[in-house]
Design a protein around this motif. Structure first.
Motif, short mmCIF file in Angstrom:
data_model
loop_
_atom_site.label_atom_id
_atom_site.label_comp_id
_atom_site.label_asym_id
_atom_site.label_seq_id
_atom_site.Cartn_x
_atom_site.Cartn_y
_atom_site.Cartn_z
N ARG A 130 0.84 -1.20 0.00
CA ARG A 130 0.00 0.00 0.00
C ARG A 130 0.88 1.26 0.00
O ARG A 130 0.59 2.23 -0.69
N LEU A 131 1.96 1.20 0.79
CA LEU A 131 2.85 2.36 0.87
C LEU A 131 3.51 2.61 -0.49
O LEU A 131 3.62 3.76 -0.94
N ASP A 132 3.92 1.54 -1.16
CA ASP A 132 4.53 1.68 -2.49
C ASP A 132 3.55 2.36 -3.44
O ASP A 132 3.90 3.27 -4.18
N LEU A 169 1.32 9.55 -5.11
CA LEU A 169 1.44 10.90 -4.55
C LEU A 169 2.85 11.47 -4.73
O LEU A 169 3.14 12.57 -4.26
N ASP A 170 3.70 10.69 -5.38
CA ASP A 170 5.05 11.13 -5.67
C ASP A 170 5.80 11.53 -4.39
O ASP A 170 6.33 12.64 -4.27
N LEU A 171 5.80 10.60 -3.43
CA LEU A 171 6.43 10.89 -2.13
C LEU A 171 7.89 10.50 -2.11
O LEU A 171 8.61 10.83 -1.17
N GLY A 172 8.31 9.77 -3.14
CA GLY A 172 9.63 9.14 -3.14
C GLY A 172 10.77 10.02 -2.71
O GLY A 172 11.65 9.60 -1.97
N GLY A 173 10.74 11.30 -3.10
CA GLY A 173 11.87 12.18 -2.84
C GLY A 173 12.02 12.62 -1.41
O GLY A 173 13.07 13.14 -1.03
N PHE A 174 10.99 12.45 -0.59
CA PHE A 174 11.10 13.08 0.73
C PHE A 174 10.59 12.23 1.90
O PHE A 174 10.24 12.76 2.94
N THR A 175 10.52 10.91 1.73
CA THR A 175 10.04 10.10 2.87
C THR A 175 11.04 10.08 4.03
O THR A 175 10.69 9.78 5.14
N ARG A 176 12.30 10.42 3.72
CA ARG A 176 13.30 10.44 4.79
C ARG A 176 13.54 11.84 5.36
O ARG A 176 14.42 12.04 6.18
N THR A 177 12.78 12.82 4.87
CA THR A 177 12.96 14.20 5.32
C THR A 177 12.09 14.44 6.55
O THR A 177 10.93 14.03 6.56
N GLY A 215 2.76 21.68 0.19
CA GLY A 215 2.25 20.70 -0.78
C GLY A 215 2.73 19.30 -0.46
O GLY A 215 1.96 18.34 -0.51
N GLN A 216 4.03 19.18 -0.11
CA GLN A 216 4.58 17.86 0.23
C GLN A 216 3.93 17.33 1.50
O GLN A 216 3.58 16.17 1.60
N ARG A 217 3.76 18.23 2.47
CA ARG A 217 3.18 17.82 3.75
C ARG A 217 1.75 17.32 3.55
O ARG A 217 1.33 16.32 4.12
N MET A 218 1.01 18.02 2.71
CA MET A 218 -0.37 17.63 2.47
C MET A 218 -0.44 16.25 1.81
O MET A 218 -1.29 15.43 2.14
N ARG A 219 0.49 16.00 0.88
CA ARG A 219 0.53 14.68 0.25
C ARG A 219 0.87 13.61 1.29
O ARG A 219 0.30 12.52 1.30
N GLY A 220 1.79 13.96 2.19
CA GLY A 220 2.14 13.04 3.28
C GLY A 220 0.94 12.76 4.17
O GLY A 220 0.68 11.61 4.54
N ASP A 221 0.17 13.81 4.48
CA ASP A 221 -1.00 13.64 5.33
C ASP A 221 -2.05 12.76 4.64
O ASP A 221 -2.69 11.92 5.29
N LEU A 222 -2.21 12.96 3.33
CA LEU A 222 -3.16 12.14 2.58
C LEU A 222 -2.75 10.67 2.62
O LEU A 222 -3.58 9.78 2.84
#
Lengths: 298, 256
Positions: free
Chosen positions: B117-119, B125-133, B141-148
């Motif tokens: 599911r995470l993949d 949501l194109d989270l790949g670039g910042f899951t370790r940030t 915008g990134q945070r909102m995608r993370g929240d979703l």
């Protein structure tokens, strides 16, 4: 219209329907599983530790302050005990040791108040998110707070002890059992301190501003926990009363075990009683919050 | 999937009773995509909070996924995902993926299914670039995608969104919108969102609920909504008309 699947990732989930309400077998099963989800709370404690570990400079500054004030406090106590040797059953070394042990507790037990972001979350309305989660709020925050305390015990607890040992010389327990007892009592002290701070924080729901209660709590805690002076100094009935109050479970009880003037068993029993009472009160207050509070903001 | 029956919520503010929501009745079927509109202070957020079980209705009845939200809050929480656009569930000081890990433990999602599911969500949501940030370093915008992603990791049947596009730029908004359409179409997730962005309504919602003064003022398709005003009116004009019924409308501002 697409038909909705059963939530197959988790076969334990109940289907919607009359069998899924509170008091039913399904609901009880969920509640039971919630109690045993130890890994969640272990993870929360770990996150609490790491969250505070990102602010190293703040912790070190706190450790420095605690150490300096420890030296000041110890100097006053030395003067007092030289004028009145054997006061409250302590000799000079015991008094100095007590001073630095309690200085070391200031960080982990948040004896000056604070440590929880709850008032801020209530004021801004972020608490709404905490209330949506399928986990009890108090337990969630307790786990996180234990992680915080573990970090602060290391970073803000050790330096004052080392400073005390270097400047004045303090006693340390010899046998490992006593160390274990001390550790258990410190943990229990953190739980009592958390339970008290949680109640103070929840009062924001009714008061909309936490500064007044925070100041009251700080005065009570610094005076009655043993952080200022050993509670054994209070005379007669007042002393009896002060030593039976929950604040005594925070600094005085673990310090007594450290000094060997109380057994770990009796100290833990005292702490457990207050811990249970305050946590129960906190649980009741949380329920009241759920029913009463206007959650602020859009 | 969502059902309210004469639901109401009043608050006591310094002795006076304020009705935030009253006599609200509507029904949302599984798989619907519904937008909830209303002026500020109309009772939208109060309604959302009643649907999530945060607030108990003072009158009437609310059912979500067959459950009474305030009584079966824990059971319900496992079946709905909630995003408040102005707030975040993510851990501020820790990397994004740590918050996801907590969601896994909280909702007891099986490890393998969670990874899959995470993949899926990372890709969508194109989270790949910042899951370790650490979350505090993410853009809105990134945070909102993370929240979703955090709200959808346990694969809820209902997704409730309170102003999910607030403060986002056009590109981020478009990304979030196409993602929401995809979730609704592919997984059949029922979506209810509140918004002040009429673009959200036009592009996403098949049905609109309009709440005003705590009551349901309109319930119908976007086409029905447009039909409430004479032919050439834009959606902005239509909604302004509905918001200002019985009041003087603010003078229109001409473009400079």
């Amino acid at each position: 219209m697409p038909a909705r699947r059963r939530p197959d990732h988790n076969p334990g989930l109940p289907l919607a329907g009359p069998r899924a309400g509170p008091g039913t077998a399904c609901h009880r099963a969920i509640t039971l599983r919630r109690c045993v989800s130890f890994s969640l709370y272990a993870r929360l404690a770990r996150y609490g530790f790491r969250k505070h570990a990102t602010y190293v400079a703040a912790a070190l500054a706190g450790a420095f302050t605690n150490s300096v004030f420890g030296v000041l406090r110890a100097s006053i106590l030395i003067a007092l005990w030289q004028a009145r040797p054997g006061l409250a059953g302590y000799d000079v070394t015991a008094a100095v040791t007590f001073c630095f042990v309690t200085q070391a507790f200031i960080g982990p037990m948040q004896l000056l108040g604070g440590g929880l972001t709850l008032p801020e979350r209530i004021r801004t309305g972020d608490i709404a998110l905490d209330l949506v989660r399928p986990a009890p709020l108090q337990l969630w925050l307790l786990a996180e707070d234990l992680g915080r305390a573990a970090y602060q015990l290391l970073v803000r607890g050790l330096p004052p002890m080392l400073a005390g040992a270097a400047v004045f010389g303090i006693t340390t327990p010899r046998d490992p059992e006593r160390w274990l007892g001390v550790l258990a009592c410190v943990t229990a002290g953190v739980v009592v301190s958390f339970a008290w701070r949680y109640l103070v924080c929840l009062s924001v729901c009714w008061l909309a501003d936490d500064r007044g209660v925070m100041v009251c709590s700080m005065l009570l805690t610094t005076l009655l926990s043993g952080m200022m002076v050993p509670l054994t100094l209070f005379p007669g009935a007042l002393g009896e009363l002060v030593r039976a109050l929950p604040w005594a479970a925070m600094a005085q009880a673990p310090a007594d075990v450290y000094l060997g003037t109380a057994s770990a068993g009796s100290a833990l029993a005292f702490q457990a009683a207050w811990g249970a009472a305050l946590l129960a009160l906190g649980a009741l207050a949380t329920r009241a919050v759920r029913h009463r509070v206007v959650i602020q903001g859009g | 999937m969502i059902e309210t029956e004469r639901a109401g919520r009043s608050f006591k503010v310094r002795g006076a009773v304020v009705h935030a929501v009253r006599d609200l009745s509507f029904r949302i079927e599984p798989g619907e995509f519904v937008g909830c509109l209303g002026p500020n202070g109309a009772g939208k957020s109060t309604t959302i909070k009643m649907l999530c079980g945060i607030l108990t209705p003072t009158s009437g009845r609310v059912r979500v996924a067959g459950l009474d939200p305030s009584r079966a809050r824990t059971a319900l929480a496992r079946r709905i995902g909630v995003v408040f656009g102005q707030r975040t569930t993510l851990w501020w000081d820790l990397p994004l993926r740590d918050s996801f890990e907590l969601v896994r433990l909280l909702y007891k999602v099986d490890r393998k299914l969670f990874a899959a599911r995470l993949d899926e969500l990372t890709e969508a949501l194109d989270l790949g670039g910042f899951t370790r940030t650490p979350v505090r370093q993410l853009s809105l915008g990134q945070r909102m995608r993370g929240d979703l992603a955090a709200a959808l990791l346990h694969d809820p049947e209902v997704l409730v969104l309170d102003e999910p596009t607030i403060g986002l730029d056009v590109v981020s908004k478009a990304g979030i919108r196409s993602f929401l359409l995809r979730v609704n179409a592919e997984r059949g997730t029922t979506v209810l969102l509140t918004t002040h962005d009429l673009g959200d309504v036009e592009r996403l919602c098949r049905r609109v609920l309009l709440i005003d003064h705590g009551r349901l003022a309109f319930d119908g398709s976007v086409g029905d909504l447009m039909a409430t005003a004479p032919g050439t009116a834009t959606i902005e004009e239509v909604v302004t008309r509905l918001y200002t019924r019985g009041r003087a409308a603010p003078p229109p501002v001409e473009p400079v």
